[in-house]
Design an enzyme around this catalytic site. Structure first.
Site, PDB file in Angstrom:
ATOM      1  N   LEU A 233       0.588  -0.994   0.097  1.00  0.00           N
ATOM      2  CA  LEU A 233      -0.112   0.041   0.186  1.00  0.00           C
ATOM      3  C   LEU A 233       0.746   1.136   0.041  1.00  0.00           C
ATOM      4  CD1 LEU A 233      -2.837   1.187   0.141  1.00  0.00           C
ATOM      5  CD2 LEU A 233      -2.598   1.023   2.777  1.00  0.00           C
ATOM      6  N   ASP A 234       0.675   2.095  -1.089  1.00  0.00           N
ATOM      7  CA  ASP A 234       1.402   3.299  -1.187  1.00  0.00           C
ATOM      8  C   ASP A 234       2.947   3.172  -1.084  1.00  0.00           C
ATOM      9  OD1 ASP A 234      -1.118   4.643  -0.881  1.00  0.00           O
ATOM     10  OD2 ASP A 234      -1.192   4.938   1.132  1.00  0.00           O
ATOM     11  N   GLU A 235       3.277   2.317  -1.715  1.00  0.00           N
ATOM     12  CA  GLU A 235       4.707   1.966  -1.714  1.00  0.00           C
ATOM     13  C   GLU A 235       5.271   1.945  -3.279  1.00  0.00           C
ATOM     14  OE1 GLU A 235       6.929   1.874   0.522  1.00  0.00           O
ATOM     15  OE2 GLU A 235       5.681   1.275   2.616  1.00  0.00           O
TER      16      GLU A 235
END
Length: 289
Positions: A233-235
C-alpha cells in the site's frame, strides 16, 4: 498536377537493457544506416541497477526501409543487447480506464484535459463503486460503469473491473481517488499498468487520513503523489508529485481543500507522462524523460 508531398510520420522508440559499452552507438548506427531522422534523444545509465534507458523520436522522411523492416532489424539488435523495446507512432493514443469513488476533482481535471486535447489518451470508460459521478462522465459522452462493492463481493467486483479493462483494450487503469485498496491479485495483474493518486507527499503519511496525520505533525507543505500501484500500500514507484505551502493556521479540513489541486495536477501529469512513453520502471523507482 503534382501531388503534394506527404508529411513525414514521427515514431517513438523506447528501450531498456543491461548497461554496457557501446549501446547508444549500436542503436544510433542502425537508425542512421536506415535513414531514421532522429529529432529527440534522451538516455540514462543507472549505476546502481546497471540498466540503460533511452527514449528517441525519429521521422521517416528519408527512411530507407519500412517501419516493420526497421522493427525486424531492432529485434535482432535486441537479442544481442538483451534489450526490451517499443516502437510506435509518436501520436499513438493509449486506451485508459479510470476508476473513481465519490470525489470528482481528479476525474474532472482528467476529463477536461482530455476534451481540450492536452492529454493524448482515449478514455474507454469510467468505473465506480458509487453512482455520484455518473452525470459528469456521461456529459462527456464516456461510458460509466457502476460496480458496487462490499467486503464479501470484492473478488467478484475486481473481476468485473479486470474484465472491463481487458474487454475495452485498456492499457492503463487510473485510480482517480478510487477509495478502495486493490487486492494483491489485482495489483499483480495490473503491474506497471495502474496509477494511483495518494493525497500525501510520499513516503510520508501513508494510508488513511494523510491530511490529518500531516496536521498532527504541523507540516509546512502538503502534497500529493502519483505512483504505480503495487501490492504494498502506497509503496509503488513514484511518477509525479506536487506540493502546496501552508502554515499553522490551516485546519485538517482546510488542508483537504487546498490539497485537491495538488492531487488533480499530479495525477494528470502522471497520465500525460505515461501517454507520451516517458516513464521507465527501474526497480522501486522510475526514470522519467
Amino acid at each position: 498536377m503534382t501531388a503534394a508531398p506527404t508529411a513525414p510520420v514521427s515514431y517513438l522508440f523506447t528501450f531498456r537493457c543491461p548497461d554496457r559499452l557501446g549501446i547508444l552507438a549500436k542503436v544510433s548506427n542502425l537508425l542512421f544506416e536506415q535513414g531514421a531522422f532522429v529529432t529527440e534523444s534522451f538516455h540514462y545509465g543507472d549505476p546502481q541497477t546497471q540498466t540503460f534507458f533511452a527514449r528517441m523520436v525519429f521521422d521517416d522522411h528519408i527512411l530507407k526501409t519500412s517501419v516493420d523492416g526497421l522493427r525486424t532489424m531492432m529485434d535482432a539488435l535486441a537479442t544481442e543487447l538483451d534489450m526490451t523495446f517499443s516502437l510506435r507512432q509518436a501520436d499513438y493514443r493509449p486506451k485508459v480506464l479510470i476508476a473513481v469513488s465519490k470525489y470528482d476533482h481528479c476525474l474532472n481535471l482528467l476529463l477536461t484535459k482530455w476534451r481540450a486535447g492536452a492529454l493524448a489518451i482515449d478514455i474507454v470508460g469510467v468505473v465506480s463503486n458509487h453512482g455520484d459521478c455518473r452525470s459528469l462522465v456521461e456529459w462527456y459522452g464516456i461510458p460509466f460503469h457502476h460496480f458496487p462493492i462490499t467486503r464479501e463481493t470484492k473478488p467478484q467486483q475486481e473481476a468485473q473491473i479486470l474484465a472491463l479493462f481487458t474487454g475495452t483494450g485498456a492499457e492503463l487503469l487510473v485510480l482517480a481517488r478510487y477509495m478502495q485498496i486493490l487486492s494483491d491479485e489485482m495489483s499483480r495483474a495490473l503491474d506497471g499498468r495502474a496509477i494511483n493518486i495518494h493525497h500525501s507527499f510520499l513516503p510520508g503519511f501513508k494510508g488513511a487520513r494523510p491530511y490529518h496525520q500531516a496536521h498532527d505533525r504541523g507540516v509546512k507543505v502538503i502534497g500529493a503523489t502519483a505512483h504505480f500501484v503495487t501490492s504494498d500500500l502506497d509503496e509503488g514507484p513514484i511518477i509525479a508529485q506536487e506540493v502546496k505551502p501552508i502554515d499553522h493556521s490551516y485546519t485538517a479540513d482546510d488542508m483537504v481543500l487546498v490539497g485537491h489541486d495538488s492531487e488533480a495536477i499530479a495525477l494528470a501529469n502522471a497520465v500525460r507522462l505515461f501517454s507520451e512513453g516517458r516513464i521507465f520502471l527501474n526497480g522501486h523507482r522510475t526514470v522519467i524523460f
